[in-house]
Design an enzyme around this catalytic site. Sequence first.
Site, PDB file in Angstrom:
ATOM      1  N   SER A 104       1.576  -9.651  -1.083  1.00 41.92           N
ATOM      2  CA  SER A 104       1.286  -8.214  -1.046  1.00 41.92           C
ATOM      3  C   SER A 104       1.424  -7.608   0.336  1.00 41.92           C
ATOM      4  CB  SER A 104      -0.112  -7.953  -1.596  1.00 41.92           C
ATOM      5  OG  SER A 104      -1.071  -8.760  -0.926  1.00 41.92           O
ATOM      6  N   GLU A 128      -9.938   6.900   2.231  1.00 43.25           N
ATOM      7  CA  GLU A 128     -10.827   5.892   2.807  1.00 43.25           C
ATOM      8  C   GLU A 128      -9.978   4.718   3.256  1.00 43.25           C
ATOM      9  OE1 GLU A 128      -9.934   5.723  -0.301  1.00 43.25           O
ATOM     10  OE2 GLU A 128      -9.613   3.577  -0.642  1.00 43.25           O
ATOM     11  N   LYS A 130       0.801  -1.224   0.000  1.00 45.10           N
ATOM     12  CA  LYS A 130       0.000   0.000   0.000  1.00 45.10           C
ATOM     13  C   LYS A 130       0.836   1.277   0.000  1.00 45.10           C
ATOM     14  CE  LYS A 130      -4.112  -2.007   0.202  1.00 45.10           C
ATOM     15  NZ  LYS A 130      -5.098  -1.817  -0.883  1.00 45.10           N
TER      16      LYS A 130
HETATM   17  C1  PLP Z   1      -1.959  -6.921   1.955  1.00 42.12           C
HETATM   18  C2  PLP Z   1      -3.044  -6.568   0.992  1.00 42.12           C
HETATM   19  N1  PLP Z   1      -3.077  -7.182  -0.176  1.00 42.12           N
HETATM   20  C3  PLP Z   1      -4.037  -6.912  -1.074  1.00 42.12           C
HETATM   21  C4  PLP Z   1      -5.036  -6.012  -0.797  1.00 42.12           C
HETATM   22  C5  PLP Z   1      -6.100  -5.801  -1.812  1.00 42.12           C
HETATM   23  O1  PLP Z   1      -5.995  -4.584  -2.461  1.00 42.12           O
HETATM   24  P1  PLP Z   1      -5.487  -4.530  -3.952  1.00 42.12           P
HETATM   25  O2  PLP Z   1      -6.261  -5.579  -4.709  1.00 42.12           O
HETATM   26  O3  PLP Z   1      -5.793  -3.134  -4.366  1.00 42.12           O
HETATM   27  O4  PLP Z   1      -4.049  -4.834  -3.988  1.00 42.12           O
HETATM   28  C6  PLP Z   1      -5.028  -5.318   0.421  1.00 42.12           C
HETATM   29  C7  PLP Z   1      -6.052  -4.324   0.784  1.00 42.12           C
HETATM   30  O5  PLP Z   1      -6.168  -3.878   1.911  1.00 42.12           O
HETATM   31  C8  PLP Z   1      -4.002  -5.621   1.330  1.00 42.12           C
HETATM   32  O6  PLP Z   1      -3.942  -5.010   2.539  1.00 42.12           O
END
Ligand code: PLP
Lengths: 276, 276, 435, 435
Positions: free
Chosen positions: D405, D122, D100
């Site tokens: 992620s 948000e 993020k």
């Molecule tokens: C660790 C993590 N991965 C993925 C996501 C999903 O978001 P995005 O699909 O925009 O990567 C989030 C959303 O809070 C997240 O915290």
Amino acid sequence: MTRSEIRAAFDDGPALVSYVAAGDPSADATKEYVEALVDGGTDVVELGLPFSEPVAEGTTIQNAIKRALEAGMTPEAYLDLVRDLDVDVPIVCMTYYNLIYQYGDEAGPEEFVAAAADAGISGFVVPDLPVNESEPMYEACREHGLDLIFIVAPTTTPERLESMLDRTTGFVYVQGRLGTTGARDEVSENTPEALERLQDANVPKAVGFGISSGEQAREVVASGADGVIVGSAYVDIIADGVENDLPTEEVADRLEALAAELKAGARKGLPEPERK
Amino acid sequence: MTRSEIRAAFDDGPALVSYVAAGDPSADATKEYVEALVDGGTDVVELGLPFSEPVAEGTTIQNAIKRALEAGMTPEAYLDLVRDLDVDVPIVCMTYYNLIYQYGDEAGPEEFVAAAADAGISGFVVPDLPVNESEPMYEACREHGLDLIFIVAPTTTPERLESMLDRTTGFVYVQGRLGTTGARDEVSENTPEALERLQDANVPKAVGFGISSGEQAREVVASGADGVIVGSAYVDIIADGVENDLPTEEVADRLEALAAELKAGARKGLPEPERK
Amino acid sequence: MSEESKRTTGAQSETRAGKFGEYGGQYVPEVLMPAVEELADAYERYVLDNEDGFVDDFRQRIREFGGRPTPLSHAENLSERYGFDVYLKREDLLHGGAHKLNNALGQVLLAKYMGKERIVAETGAGQHGTATAMACAYLDMPCEIYMGRTDVNRQRPNVFRMRIHDAEVNPVDVGSGTLKEAINETMRDWATNVEDTHYVIGSVVGPHPFPAMVRDFQSVISEEMREQSRDQLGQLPEAVVACAGGGSNTMGAFASFVGSARLAGAPEGSQEPAPDVDLLAVEAGGSSLGVDKAEGYAPNSASLSTGTEGVLHGARTKLLQTEEGQIVESHSVSAGLDYAGVGPELAYLVDEGRVEPVNVDDDAALEAFHRLSREEGIIPALESSHAVAYLEEYEGDGPVVVNVSGRGDKDLDTVIEESAARDIAGAPTMEVFEE
Amino acid sequence: MSEESKRTTGAQSETRAGKFGEYGGQYVPEVLMPAVEELADAYERYVLDNEDGFVDDFRQRIREFGGRPTPLSHAENLSERYGFDVYLKREDLLHGGAHKLNNALGQVLLAKYMGKERIVAETGAGQHGTATAMACAYLDMPCEIYMGRTDVNRQRPNVFRMRIHDAEVNPVDVGSGTLKEAINETMRDWATNVEDTHYVIGSVVGPHPFPAMVRDFQSVISEEMREQSRDQLGQLPEAVVACAGGGSNTMGAFASFVGSARLAGAPEGSQEPAPDVDLLAVEAGGSSLGVDKAEGYAPNSASLSTGTEGVLHGARTKLLQTEEGQIVESHSVSAGLDYAGVGPELAYLVDEGRVEPVNVDDDAALEAFHRLSREEGIIPALESSHAVAYLEEYEGDGPVVVNVSGRGDKDLDTVIEESAARDIAGAPTMEVFEE
Ligand SMILES: Cc1ncc(COP(=O)(O)O)c(C=O)c1O
Ligand SMILES: Cc1ncc(COP(=O)(O)O)c(C=O)c1O
């Protein structure tokens, strides 16, 4: 007493070395208990000076030490207690190095060893002082005619064993198994082997760590030990006394009985002709 | 009705454009409320078709939409309600683009616009459809003779204003202040300025966002507006009715009275000679 | 103790193998001595001499699994506040959230090279236990962690993490149920299972070779600091500031500047002494300094500043103890600094004047926690907050490098509670929850 | 809609400015349009053309403050399990614990370059809010975060973190009090304060230029993946797997391979399409697929796999909606994937066949959470666990790069509770607490 006295305690057949923690649950009780143990046949008393971090002890003795510290046991009180003891067997001080090191005005073992000798201690067992670090302590003991008793572990290498035996007077403390102190139901399988590699050592060999019954004492002596060291089994009795608020005398009687059982067991371990 | 009718509603002095959310708190109530608003002097009805994500609305209208959705309002039910209304003023559908886009078998605005025209809708206000994205909707409205009403915001740039006015029929919705819908106590200071930059536009200019009293309506018209748009102030009355479980009639009466006050206020805003 | 001849072993502070002046040594039960000697041998062969490419393997894994190098961040807002440049060494970004993994990964890998089949470790707040559990999961080693019962109950998230990594967590019910008891108990386990088990000690404490070995695994911190200082500052820093509990992040941050780092494969010159760099070890001042000898309690953990020489957990070092030599309960708002001992090399470096021991109290640490979070967008561990807090007192011209040894996510509950109870300046309100 | 002529803008999927085929666009209230246009202009100048050295500044800060590059870790134990090489892209090691920050730092910095004086954002689970609060503290920008009341109550640690970084947290009491409502409310704040305020949207959603701009800030992920693959694998991966909520980590992991990344200053060739690399977007299958149209509820968040075209939060994209066009409540055990929409570029790439949408259900994600923690010593976010879970179904020969992620510390409580309730295979017991 002189160091020859510790050694001499083994002359008369297999020796019983009995441990309790000084001050558990009070100095007065300890005095009675020690005397009872000697009455039961104890040849050498190993009197623990409680240290806050007893890393070599199992739960039983840890708790004993905790009780003793809470009851206010200190190195000074310990020496008073030793002076006060009315027994004619040698007394070995078992404690950790920091207490020895801190005693008195100057850092180092010298002052405590002197004071201990003066109070009537005949030797030391210091579980966290391996032979490598023992030089100053060894010198102090020598100066005051005390034995510094080393523990030989199952893991001890031949080289280490040699350097220990070089400094050993009194007896060799043979750790019967890996780990810490604590009563067990069975004698370690490795005991005969442990004793075997000491057969050329010309000091008595006492086996400790886990012995709790006459039968075990017999086995150990049968394996070639010159003595058995027992601690946790006594401390269990003391703990039971504390828990159930038993009179000191009753506890002392039970200690004496156990010592007698152990001593008798040890004797049985001798080959028939040698029994006295 | 044809689009000229929305525009025509402004011919007769300052127009009152009145918003309620269809189905809040029921389709039947809405029918009565709309009729009361018209009785009170409403010239154009802006009837909200509730969407689950009303991003342009303040809390008041968000809650109204929530009540309407919970009561089961749907696009079909909305069209039924429109067909059912017994009023002779033009009706503007206010909703969000996704509902328009999804309606019918094929994606796109065409089918809903056709159905709305058929049901008696005269025009659309779609807050999340800025002029840049309005091409297909604009075409559909044109085909069915409906007005697509754009909102001019305080932030709207001259270039954007121009492209909006190019497509504007019916009237221009002048957003009186930044932010979202919701009743306020005072007219925004920026209203005269907002109207001034529209003075050359040859469509009526109605001001909305925050108007709640006859006095505010007067002020707005005095600043040059051709009409006032009121929503949250009515919805507050409806919400009060829901909360206190008031009879529909009583709520309708209060709505009618507020409409009358607003209409009278708006008229007072005209320079004396123009008042009728 | 008699004067000993100082032999140089290549390190600046290790005056003979296993000794830092009179500090250090191997004060452990005989049953452990062969293991300790075997380890000392493995340390020399693998860690110092890169046998079997051990250090290459370690360096690659701590990079690819751990995320090294960690950045050196310029703290713009703090620099403005203080009028000198402040740089933050970001161990908070290491995998697991603290510098602990440098050591845990190094030791678990070494245990694998040594053919050990089982890992035990102690943990206090749970950071070292978590790092060890992590390294064991990664390297496929069975793992048991000892943790005082009190700590188990107050550090639940870290217990969860260890369990999630499939480590056994053994609560220790004796004593006050905190770090000291956990160490004692782990030593006992090791003494029982010494043949196939390696004890991953969590700081630069314990018998030789632990203090030297842990220092070397952690010395990647100062190795990188030197390189990054050259690249980003164009010079070495005026001072390096690190908090000191046991002292592993401290020695990690100091070793290359002291010249005692010995990890193989360091960039040329990066292990040369840099005597011009001031080294500040910030201890936990707790609520006040000193030891309550009657109660056997210290309201602080400032063993370097106020401790006395003694023997604990295998080494001679500076300790918080009574005159008789009983170890006292230390105290700090930061669990990871709450230890009555300290690494023997640090004790030596303080005596030699190479490291300056300072301390900040609980309140100052809490304030620094909030300051760094608010001004720099970095939530430091409460331990690291002590180092950050010292900037308020620093009187040089900079640049200063502060070792942010870990992140403070684990401390949020404590900090919020304590900040409210003590009315700490700069603490945010939490009224968002009041509904 | 009428057929529109496709103009190439340099990007592979942006068929005209702001559009990905028919997806994308700018469906926002007029009051926001000038801000959106100003932002689109700033995006082109600063992000694409590196005006005033903006991108250099961003790249340096995300490196020195954020900790980039994040490593690419070889997962030895998983590779053995699957019979093909698995590599993990470690966004869990980025400052804040998830990808993020790439976006939040980029946008807050851009807002500063644009002269904005206030940030709103948000947040759902709190990850984006935390990242934004962090970036704002670092860059000294006032910050307000909108968060649904339900989320405030169930994500307390992230609320603490935001507050500790000195951000205001505004609970949103309407509706179900979760992400959707928070987005609506943030848009309302922006509409009210549009002149001095920038809205830092948290994923590749919203009106143009957000989807393209967020993708570009996140594209550092795939830019690094390409370089690291070359260095560590000696080839490009056979497939890249990423979870998809809004899709920002997904586009971040895919952009360089698609050829749509446009962030200035990328290494040569790293933004060229790599059509041989399979791109798998793993959505939250929840408890089952499909939408309960009567109840207006979807027990999943699989908008790419099962959604229909529509307009939400400023863009045309694939949505979970009723036939009438009302947006439904989505569901996933992972809060960060729990969103009814998805980035328009992903919707387009799926239609074009470039990205394959797949999904795994809640249980599979929980199992993968435990598997990665146990076998590799990495606790993944529950979101990322979806990507990891897909390896169980993958049928190629590898090597496969999985985008981790974020880290899963934030999810521990949920995972433990849900694992017990569902009797998830491989979940550890927690009886250590039973005393
Ligand atoms: C660790 C993590 N991965 C993925 C996501 C999903 O978001 P995005 O699909 O925009 O990567 C989030 C959303 O809070 C997240 O915290
Ligand atoms: C983040 C952090 N810093 C510092 C310490 C203190 O340990 P040491 O002094 O060995 O670095 C700890 C111990 O848990 C810690 O977690």
